[in-house]
Every structure is written in C-alpha cells, then in structure tokens.
Design a protein around this motif. Structure first.
Motif, PDB file in Angstrom:
ATOM      1  N   GLN A  36       0.915  -1.233   0.253  1.00  0.00           N
ATOM      2  CA  GLN A  36      -0.416   0.269   0.152  1.00  0.00           C
ATOM      3  C   GLN A  36       0.904   1.342   0.216  1.00  0.00           C
ATOM      4  N   GLN A  37       0.741   1.952  -1.155  1.00  0.00           N
ATOM      5  CA  GLN A  37       1.636   3.622  -1.072  1.00  0.00           C
ATOM      6  C   GLN A  37       0.338   4.536  -1.162  1.00  0.00           C
ATOM      7  N   LEU A  38       0.885   5.843  -1.283  1.00  0.00           N
ATOM      8  CA  LEU A  38       0.617   6.643  -1.028  1.00  0.00           C
ATOM      9  C   LEU A  38       1.575   7.397  -1.634  1.00  0.00           C
ATOM     10  N   ILE A  39       1.493   8.536  -2.459  1.00  0.00           N
ATOM     11  CA  ILE A  39       2.314   9.252  -3.508  1.00  0.00           C
ATOM     12  C   ILE A  39       2.267  10.740  -3.299  1.00  0.00           C
ATOM     13  N   LYS A  40       2.212  11.306  -3.071  1.00  0.00           N
ATOM     14  CA  LYS A  40       2.702  13.135  -3.082  1.00  0.00           C
ATOM     15  C   LYS A  40       3.659  13.544  -4.384  1.00  0.00           C
ATOM     16  N   THR A  41       3.827  14.517  -4.712  1.00  0.00           N
ATOM     17  CA  THR A  41       4.292  14.970  -5.462  1.00  0.00           C
ATOM     18  C   THR A  41       4.299  16.560  -5.725  1.00  0.00           C
ATOM     19  N   TYR A  42       5.317  16.952  -5.815  1.00  0.00           N
ATOM     20  CA  TYR A  42       5.604  18.911  -5.414  1.00  0.00           C
ATOM     21  C   TYR A  42       6.361  18.509  -6.519  1.00  0.00           C
ATOM     22  N   THR A  43       6.041  20.200  -7.036  1.00  0.00           N
ATOM     23  CA  THR A  43       6.798  20.664  -8.131  1.00  0.00           C
ATOM     24  C   THR A  43       7.076  22.373  -8.068  1.00  0.00           C
ATOM     25  N   LEU A  44       8.634  22.570  -7.262  1.00  0.00           N
ATOM     26  CA  LEU A  44       8.917  23.146  -6.274  1.00  0.00           C
ATOM     27  C   LEU A  44      10.099  24.387  -7.199  1.00  0.00           C
ATOM     28  N   PRO A  45      10.169  24.968  -7.050  1.00  0.00           N
ATOM     29  CA  PRO A  45      11.718  25.921  -7.109  1.00  0.00           C
ATOM     30  C   PRO A  45      13.104  25.391  -6.777  1.00  0.00           C
ATOM     31  N   PRO A  46      14.157  25.163  -7.752  1.00  0.00           N
ATOM     32  CA  PRO A  46      15.112  24.939  -7.715  1.00  0.00           C
ATOM     33  C   PRO A  46      15.899  25.628  -5.851  1.00  0.00           C
ATOM     34  N   GLY A  47      16.823  24.436  -5.270  1.00  0.00           N
ATOM     35  CA  GLY A  47      17.537  24.810  -4.059  1.00  0.00           C
ATOM     36  C   GLY A  47      16.407  24.371  -2.893  1.00  0.00           C
TER      37      GLY A  47
END
Length: 303
Positions: A36-47
């Motif tokens: 069972q997996q829960l995957i959260k995806t984030y798109t963020l600035p470098p650094g």
C-alpha cells in the motif's frame, strides 16, 4: 495592551506557518504487488530543501503511512535566441583596414544565463571622433604684377585672399622687363613685381577616434526550471479508528494532511478579526471613561 499584542502576534504566526506548508500538486494512492503506497508529488523551485516535505507518520482511510523514500527529478529548460553585442574601442585612426586589425573575428558571450559564440558584423562598424583640437596651417600665395613704369610699392596691394583666408604681403621681388636707350646707355623702361603673401588658416582636427563594432549570433540557455519531488509513504492497515497526531500537533482521523494548513489559516484569520474588534471596542470604552469626569466637573461649576 501587551497581552493583546501577544495574541495578535501568535495568531499571525499561525497563519504564516499554515500558508508556508507546501501543497502537493498531485496525490496518488495505489496498491502495488500487495504494498500500500501513498505518493505525494511536489513541483518546486530549484534550491528548495526536500527534507521539509517529509511528514510524520499519519493515518488515512484505514492505513497508517510512514515515510519510505523521496525521488528528485530536475525539469530542464532549453531556449535559444538571436543576440547582438556591441564592443567599443579607441583607435588613433579612422582607417577601416587598421581598425579591423584590432578587432577579433569572434567573441565568446556568457551573461550567466545565455551563452554562445558571436561573429563580427563587418557591415556594422562605426567610427567617430572622440574629440577635436584647433590646428594652424600656413597659407601662401604669389602674384605677378606688371608691366609697371617704375618700381613703386604703391602698385602692390598690401593683402590678398586665398581659399577664404586673408593673406598679408610678406615680400616683393622687382624685375626689369624692358629698357630704353638713354644717351649711350640702356636704362630700365618697365618693371614687374613678384609679390609673395602669407597667412594662417585654422581648422579642427580629431584628437582620436572611437569605434563601435557589433558581434551577432545565436545564444542558448540550458537551465533547471523547476524540480519535481515524489515523496512515497508505505501504509499498513490499522484495526479500528485511532487518533494519531500529525506533524502540526493536531489529532486527526482520516483527515488528509493537505486540508489542515487551510483550516489553520482560516482559524488564524478568525482570531485576528476577533481581536481587532475587541481592540476597537476597548479603545472606544476608554475614551468614554475619560470624557465622563470632564462632564461632571462642568456641571459642578455651573451650580
């Protein structure tokens, strides 16, 4: 007043912390080969520090999730454009051939974002004087005057004009061009004068030159535009409904972690609004208390 200010600062801090939490762009729940997996995806600035994305163990829809791994993926961006770079240099002449000897045929360009090799545009070379100075030049003229019956200076003009410059008489050379027999001897009968005039002509000359040259070409940019983080949590099935504190310290049961920041934000805003109303009422009541003694003193003086 101090207690009131403390409450306001505390409420503002709650709102700031709630809004500072990163919100995932996508959340996926899957069961892969019995895991069972829960995957959260984030798109963020470098650094951005990815450690701030990791949550404490939490429960959701009958599963207790704990952090397993975080995967980082850089999103590259490529771009190209046409660029013109102007270079200036000082030269002692405006002769194009000598100026080209001082100019490189190519130029390495790098502004920290775009880079490339530019080529000299021979049709876009401009040269102009950097300054001027006044310079004098001697102008001379010679005039032949005659025939004259005698060598008399009254026949000779004192000045003459050449190329718009007035010249003064500087020398006269008298010449005999005819004779007559007087008795047994020849005597001068006619003369001519060769008059020389001189003067100064002033004009401006360039003290130096500035040349501007254009280098043109295509430059490119290869950079990291953003970073995508995929944070994976592994879930184990729970028996019954248990309350577990999430990383903000509030007990929730099956409440998604992404809802809590907004709830805290609304709560903090409500606290600020309430404290603002109380502050306004307390200040109005204080003014009324200050005005009542003044009204009583006025009544006593009237009596």
């Amino acid at each position: 007043m101090k207690r009131l200010l403390t409450c306001l600062l505390l409420a503002a801090a709650l709102v700031t912390n709630a809004c500072a939490l990163e919100v995932p762009t996508d959340t996926t729940i899957q069961n892969l080969n019995g895991s069972q997996q829960l995957i959260k995806t984030y798109t963020l600035p470098p650094g951005t520090d990815p450690q701030q994305l990791i949550e404490e163990p939490f429960e959701q829809e009958g599963y207790r999730y704990t952090f397993a791994e975080i995967v980082k993926e850089e999103n590259q961006v490529s771009d190209r454009k046409y660029h013109t770079e102007t270079v200036t240099l000082e030269t002692g002449t405006k002769d194009l051939g000598k100026i080209l000897e001082q100019l490189a045929t190519t130029l390495d360009y790098d502004d920290g974002t775009y880079s490339g090799v530019l080529t000299l545009d021979h049709t876009a070379i401009r040269t102009e004087a950097s300054g001027y100075a006044s310079k004098a030049k001697t102008v001379t003229a010679t005039k032949t005057i005659g025939p004259l019956d005698r060598n008399d200076m009254s026949y000779i003009p004192a000045t003459t004009v050449k190329d718009g410059v007035t010249l003064n008489l500087s020398n006269v050379d008298w010449q005999i061009i005819g004779t007559d027999l007087v008795g047994d001897a020849l005597a001068p009968a006619s003369y001519q004068a060769v008059a020389t005039y001189s003067g100064k002509s002033y004009h401006k000359v360039a003290t130096g030159y500035i040349t501007s040259a254009d280098y043109v070409g295509e430059v490119t940019r290869d950079d990291v535009e953003s970073v995508t983080y995929k944070v994976t949590y592994l879930g184990t099935e729970t028996s019954g409904i248990n309350l577990l504190p999430d990383r903000s310290g509030v007990s929730v049961a099956g409440l998604p972690g992404k809802i809590l920041p907004y709830a805290l934000g609304i709560l903090g805003a409500g606290i600020i609004a309430t404290l603002g109303v109380l502050l306004f009422r307390s200040r109005r009541a204080l003014r009324q208390l200050q005005e009542e003694p003044e009204d009583e003193s006025e009544e006593e003086e009237t009596k």
